[in-house]
Write a protein that holds these residues in place. Structure first.
Motif, PDB file in Angstrom:
ATOM      1  N   PHE A 273       0.807  -1.215   0.000  1.00  0.00           N
ATOM      2  CA  PHE A 273       0.000   0.000   0.000  1.00  0.00           C
ATOM      3  C   PHE A 273       0.846   1.274   0.000  1.00  0.00           C
ATOM      4  N   ALA A 274       1.765   1.391   0.935  1.00  0.00           N
ATOM      5  CA  ALA A 274       2.543   2.625   1.051  1.00  0.00           C
ATOM      6  C   ALA A 274       3.392   2.886  -0.189  1.00  0.00           C
ATOM      7  N   SER A 275       3.781   1.822  -0.903  1.00  0.00           N
ATOM      8  CA  SER A 275       4.622   2.015  -2.093  1.00  0.00           C
ATOM      9  C   SER A 275       3.893   2.791  -3.175  1.00  0.00           C
ATOM     10  N   TYR A 276       2.550   2.750  -3.168  1.00  0.00           N
ATOM     11  CA  TYR A 276       1.791   3.446  -4.204  1.00  0.00           C
ATOM     12  C   TYR A 276       1.876   4.976  -4.068  1.00  0.00           C
TER      13      TYR A 276
ATOM     14  N   TRP B 228      -0.450  16.754  -5.538  1.00  0.00           N
ATOM     15  CA  TRP B 228      -1.757  16.735  -4.897  1.00  0.00           C
ATOM     16  C   TRP B 228      -2.473  15.391  -5.060  1.00  0.00           C
ATOM     17  N   GLY B 229      -1.735  14.349  -5.375  1.00  0.00           N
ATOM     18  CA  GLY B 229      -2.356  13.049  -5.621  1.00  0.00           C
ATOM     19  C   GLY B 229      -2.913  12.418  -4.360  1.00  0.00           C
ATOM     20  N   THR B 230      -3.897  11.538  -4.558  1.00  0.00           N
ATOM     21  CA  THR B 230      -4.562  10.862  -3.442  1.00  0.00           C
ATOM     22  C   THR B 230      -4.444   9.352  -3.587  1.00  0.00           C
TER      23      THR B 230
ATOM     24  N   MET C 292       2.603   7.930   7.902  1.00  0.00           N
ATOM     25  CA  MET C 292       2.979   9.337   8.008  1.00  0.00           C
ATOM     26  C   MET C 292       4.432   9.531   7.579  1.00  0.00           C
ATOM     27  N   ALA C 293       5.292   8.629   8.009  1.00  0.00           N
ATOM     28  CA  ALA C 293       6.690   8.719   7.596  1.00  0.00           C
ATOM     29  C   ALA C 293       6.813   8.542   6.086  1.00  0.00           C
ATOM     30  N   ALA C 294       6.047   7.600   5.530  1.00  0.00           N
ATOM     31  CA  ALA C 294       6.086   7.369   4.089  1.00  0.00           C
ATOM     32  C   ALA C 294       5.592   8.598   3.325  1.00  0.00           C
ATOM     33  N   MET C 295       4.559   9.239   3.839  1.00  0.00           N
ATOM     34  CA  MET C 295       4.033  10.437   3.176  1.00  0.00           C
ATOM     35  C   MET C 295       5.057  11.571   3.215  1.00  0.00           C
TER      36      MET C 295
ATOM     37  N   ILE D 175       5.128  16.413  -3.414  1.00  0.00           N
ATOM     38  CA  ILE D 175       3.841  16.297  -4.128  1.00  0.00           C
ATOM     39  C   ILE D 175       2.648  16.526  -3.206  1.00  0.00           C
ATOM     40  N   CYS D 176       2.868  16.719  -1.906  1.00  0.00           N
ATOM     41  CA  CYS D 176       1.767  16.905  -0.937  1.00  0.00           C
ATOM     42  C   CYS D 176       0.717  15.794  -1.071  1.00  0.00           C
TER      43      CYS D 176
END
Length: 309
Positions: free
Chosen positions: A204-207, A214-216, A232-235, A241-242
């Motif tokens: 999941f986080a790899s995506y 601004w991607g979701t 949160m760390a991955a983000m 890109i926020c």
């Protein structure tokens, strides 16, 4: 034979949808279990066969769709005749096929995912994980209808051809290809505006790595369990890109009747104008419900499994 009471209609069922909530109810593990003894059906299409007193604006013989999402509890739709509140049914245009109509619960979810869960800026491109599945196919069709570029992940050549036939612009074989690298390649490094994932788990986080500005990254189920990585760390590794991460469940509409029914009206309208074409994998008789659930749980069906009387 159930008799319609005040404000109710009786529906002569002709087509039944088979979905994961049905199997969860059958196993007794659904988070929104109806009280036992429970009938697991959640989607039925047919014609009004009788009206209770006080019902206005409906007629015997009209085509209708009933989803348990519009009832006070889930289940109850695997039956030759079903009684429901008159304001719970969706009237269908005469040109709508009932077998196609009973597939629309997937499109209702897909419409919400594409139109209500994303960043206010409409994405130009989307990555659909499992593009040949029931909701996946609906997502591909509706995303193309919204003029998005659609990339879908698949596991086999058969599923790749199926996804392309329903509108996918590109497919990625997730078992043999690097989904992040391939998506970046297909988008010329720009990334996609939206990722729709029902699997979750370790990937999941790899995506986050496939998202553009601004991607979701949107999770609408977790069949492989929850991610172990610190999201949160991955983000924060992608601050340029926020990115956003959102979790979705259709149960957000349990107490939003108008919002829920507006979604269904939109997809009924799309079906009546041939803008979408539900993929039906198998058609069985209601008496073969055991076989229908076996096919569902094998996970090999391309499109929706339905039953008829």
């Amino acid at each position: 034979m159930p008799t319609p009471g005040v404000g109710q209609v009786q529906i002569r069922a002709e087509a039944f949808g088979v979905g994961q909530p049905d199997a969860l109810i059958r196993r007794g593990v659904y988070k929104w279990m109806p009280p036992l003894p429970a009938n697991p059906g959640n989607d039925v299409a047919g014609r009004i066969s009788a009206l209770g007193s006080g019902v206005e604006g409906l007629q015997v013989g009209q085509k209708v769709l009933l989803s348990a999402r519009d009832l006070s509890q889930r289940g109850g739709c695997y039956a030759d005749y079903v009684v429901a509140p008159a304001d719970a049914v969706h009237v269908l245009p005469d040109n709508v096929d009932l077998q196609a109509a009973v597939c629309l619960s997937n499109y209702q979810v897909a419409y919400a995912l594409l139109q209500e869960c994303r960043h206010p800026r409409a994405p130009a491109s989307v990555l659909v994980i499992g593009a040949a599945g029931g909701v996946g196919t609906a997502l591909v069709q509706l995303a193309k209808l919204a003029q998005m570029t659609v990339i879908g992940t698949v596991s086999t050549d058969e599923k790749a051809e199926f996804a392309r036939r329903h509108g996918a612009d590109h497919v990625i074989f997730y078992r043999s290809e690097d989904v992040v690298a391939r998506t970046r390649e297909l988008t010329k490094g720009a990334g996609v505006g939206l990722v729709l994932d029902h699997v979750c788990g370790s990937e999941f986080a790899s995506y986050l790595g496939v998202l553009g500005k601004w991607g979701t990254l949107l999770s609408y189920n977790a069949f492989a369990g929850l991610p172990e990585e610190n999201l949160m760390a991955a983000m924060r590794n992608h601050l340029d890109i926020c990115p956003a991460v959102r979790c979705f469940s259709f149960h957000i509409y349990d107490h939003d009747r108008e919002g829920r029914r507006a979604l269904m009206r939109n997809v009924i309208d799309a079906l009546s104008h041939n803008a979408i074409k539900p993929a039906i994998s198998a058609v069985l008789k209601l008496e073969d419900v055991r076989q229908a659930h076996t096919l569902l749980e094998q996970g090999s069906a391309l499109g929706k499994i339905i039953m008829t009387r």
